[in-house]
Design an enzyme around this catalytic site. Structure first.
Site, PDB file in Angstrom:
ATOM      1  N   ASN A  25      27.963   6.777  16.625  1.00  0.00           N
ATOM      2  CA  ASN A  25      29.084   6.539  15.724  1.00  0.00           C
ATOM      3  C   ASN A  25      28.950   5.255  14.909  1.00  0.00           C
ATOM      4  O   ASN A  25      29.921   4.642  14.513  1.00  0.00           O
ATOM      5  CB  ASN A  25      30.413   6.599  16.473  1.00  0.00           C
ATOM      6  CG  ASN A  25      30.543   5.548  17.546  1.00  0.00           C
ATOM      7  OD1 ASN A  25      29.698   4.671  17.683  1.00  0.00           O
ATOM      8  ND2 ASN A  25      31.613   5.625  18.315  1.00  0.00           N
ATOM      9  N   HIS A  33      30.026  -0.739  16.452  1.00  0.00           N
ATOM     10  CA  HIS A  33      30.861  -1.138  17.591  1.00  0.00           C
ATOM     11  C   HIS A  33      31.601  -2.397  17.181  1.00  0.00           C
ATOM     12  O   HIS A  33      31.076  -3.229  16.440  1.00  0.00           O
ATOM     13  CB  HIS A  33      30.009  -1.456  18.822  1.00  0.00           C
ATOM     14  CG  HIS A  33      30.789  -2.176  19.885  1.00  0.00           C
ATOM     15  ND1 HIS A  33      31.617  -1.523  20.765  1.00  0.00           N
ATOM     16  CD2 HIS A  33      30.912  -3.507  20.164  1.00  0.00           C
ATOM     17  CE1 HIS A  33      32.198  -2.409  21.557  1.00  0.00           C
ATOM     18  NE2 HIS A  33      31.781  -3.624  21.209  1.00  0.00           N
ATOM     19  N   ARG A  37      32.960   4.860  10.165  1.00  0.00           N
ATOM     20  CA  ARG A  37      32.653   6.047  10.974  1.00  0.00           C
ATOM     21  C   ARG A  37      33.037   7.325  10.244  1.00  0.00           C
ATOM     22  O   ARG A  37      32.334   8.327  10.334  1.00  0.00           O
ATOM     23  CB  ARG A  37      33.353   5.964  12.319  1.00  0.00           C
ATOM     24  CG  ARG A  37      32.771   4.889  13.220  1.00  0.00           C
ATOM     25  CD  ARG A  37      33.502   4.845  14.538  1.00  0.00           C
ATOM     26  NE  ARG A  37      32.952   3.859  15.430  1.00  0.00           N
ATOM     27  CZ  ARG A  37      33.687   3.027  16.155  1.00  0.00           C
ATOM     28  NH1 ARG A  37      35.009   3.062  16.075  1.00  0.00           N
ATOM     29  NH2 ARG A  37      33.114   2.169  16.962  1.00  0.00           N
ATOM     30  N   ARG A  39      38.244  -3.281  13.285  1.00  0.00           N
ATOM     31  CA  ARG A  39      38.505  -1.962  13.862  1.00  0.00           C
ATOM     32  C   ARG A  39      39.080  -1.012  12.811  1.00  0.00           C
ATOM     33  O   ARG A  39      38.780   0.176  12.814  1.00  0.00           O
ATOM     34  CB  ARG A  39      39.400  -2.086  15.090  1.00  0.00           C
ATOM     35  CG  ARG A  39      38.643  -2.794  16.242  1.00  0.00           C
ATOM     36  CD  ARG A  39      39.445  -2.925  17.495  1.00  0.00           C
ATOM     37  NE  ARG A  39      39.691  -1.643  18.134  1.00  0.00           N
ATOM     38  CZ  ARG A  39      38.798  -0.957  18.854  1.00  0.00           C
ATOM     39  NH1 ARG A  39      37.562  -1.424  18.994  1.00  0.00           N
ATOM     40  NH2 ARG A  39      39.135   0.181  19.423  1.00  0.00           N
ATOM     41  N   LYS A  92      24.831   0.013  15.038  1.00  0.00           N
ATOM     42  CA  LYS A  92      24.005   0.674  16.042  1.00  0.00           C
ATOM     43  C   LYS A  92      22.729   1.258  15.428  1.00  0.00           C
ATOM     44  O   LYS A  92      22.603   1.347  14.207  1.00  0.00           O
ATOM     45  CB  LYS A  92      24.821   1.761  16.733  1.00  0.00           C
ATOM     46  CG  LYS A  92      26.024   1.217  17.499  1.00  0.00           C
ATOM     47  CD  LYS A  92      26.819   2.344  18.111  1.00  0.00           C
ATOM     48  CE  LYS A  92      28.046   1.852  18.843  1.00  0.00           C
ATOM     49  NZ  LYS A  92      28.801   2.976  19.438  1.00  0.00           N
ATOM     50  N   THR A 118      36.890   6.025  17.085  1.00  0.00           N
ATOM     51  CA  THR A 118      35.636   6.183  17.819  1.00  0.00           C
ATOM     52  C   THR A 118      35.019   7.559  17.633  1.00  0.00           C
ATOM     53  O   THR A 118      33.812   7.690  17.502  1.00  0.00           O
ATOM     54  CB  THR A 118      35.869   5.934  19.323  1.00  0.00           C
ATOM     55  OG1 THR A 118      36.465   4.655  19.474  1.00  0.00           O
ATOM     56  CG2 THR A 118      34.577   5.975  20.093  1.00  0.00           C
ATOM     57  N   PHE A 159      28.181   9.432  31.002  1.00  0.00           N
ATOM     58  CA  PHE A 159      27.429   9.196  29.768  1.00  0.00           C
ATOM     59  C   PHE A 159      26.791   7.805  29.704  1.00  0.00           C
ATOM     60  O   PHE A 159      26.132   7.470  28.722  1.00  0.00           O
ATOM     61  CB  PHE A 159      28.325   9.408  28.538  1.00  0.00           C
ATOM     62  CG  PHE A 159      29.553   8.531  28.508  1.00  0.00           C
ATOM     63  CD1 PHE A 159      29.481   7.218  28.051  1.00  0.00           C
ATOM     64  CD2 PHE A 159      30.779   9.018  28.921  1.00  0.00           C
ATOM     65  CE1 PHE A 159      30.609   6.405  28.013  1.00  0.00           C
ATOM     66  CE2 PHE A 159      31.920   8.218  28.888  1.00  0.00           C
ATOM     67  CZ  PHE A 159      31.828   6.909  28.426  1.00  0.00           C
TER      68      PHE A 159
END
Length: 136
Positions: A114, A117, A104, A86, A10, A92, A58
């Site tokens: 965070n 993804h 993360r 993951r 991100k 998350t 959000f």
């Protein structure tokens, strides 16, 4: 079973210089990068990607954030790639759920920013890869 999954680094991960380290962790995990693209997401792509959250308060902030600056979109392939990615990414919520040593856990400060993804299921991976890489 060999799988493919979408990964996003991100805007906060790109801005804070974590792309190289994240790619290194992917490769050390034994996963193969089959597509990698630095781009700025448009609103249409972001809204399709986060469609499951469209009724949440959000949603607008999420779309604004993901379209605010360049990100890295990629496809990773390997044995149980979805679960492996993951596990690398971590929970998350970086403060409550992300273990130190995960992406993360090491780099994220808030649940909104965070760093990464990853698809959460084979169905999500297929849908998300189709959104970000429609020509594959």
């Amino acid at each position: 079973m060999t799988e493919r999954t979408l990964i996003l680094i991100k805007p906060d991960g790109v801005k804070n210089g974590h792309v190289g380290e994240i790619i290194s962790r992917i490769e050390k995990k034994g996963l193969k990068l089959v597509e990698l693209d630095l781009r700025t997401a448009d609103r249409e792509t972001a809204e399709k990607h986060y469609a499951e959250h469209s009724d949440k308060p959000f949603f607008g902030e999420l779309v604004d954030f993901i379209t605010s600056a360049p990100l890295v979109a990629g496809i990773v392939e390997g044995e149980s790639a979805i679960a492996a990615w993951r596990q690398l990414a971590g929970g998350t919520h970086p403060v409550e759920k992300a273990t130190p040593g995960t992406i993360r856990g090491d780099f994220a400060l808030t649940v909104g920013e965070n760093v990464v993804h990853g698809s959460d299921s084979p169905e999500s991976a297929e849908r998300e890869i189709g959104i970000w890489f429609p020509n594959l």
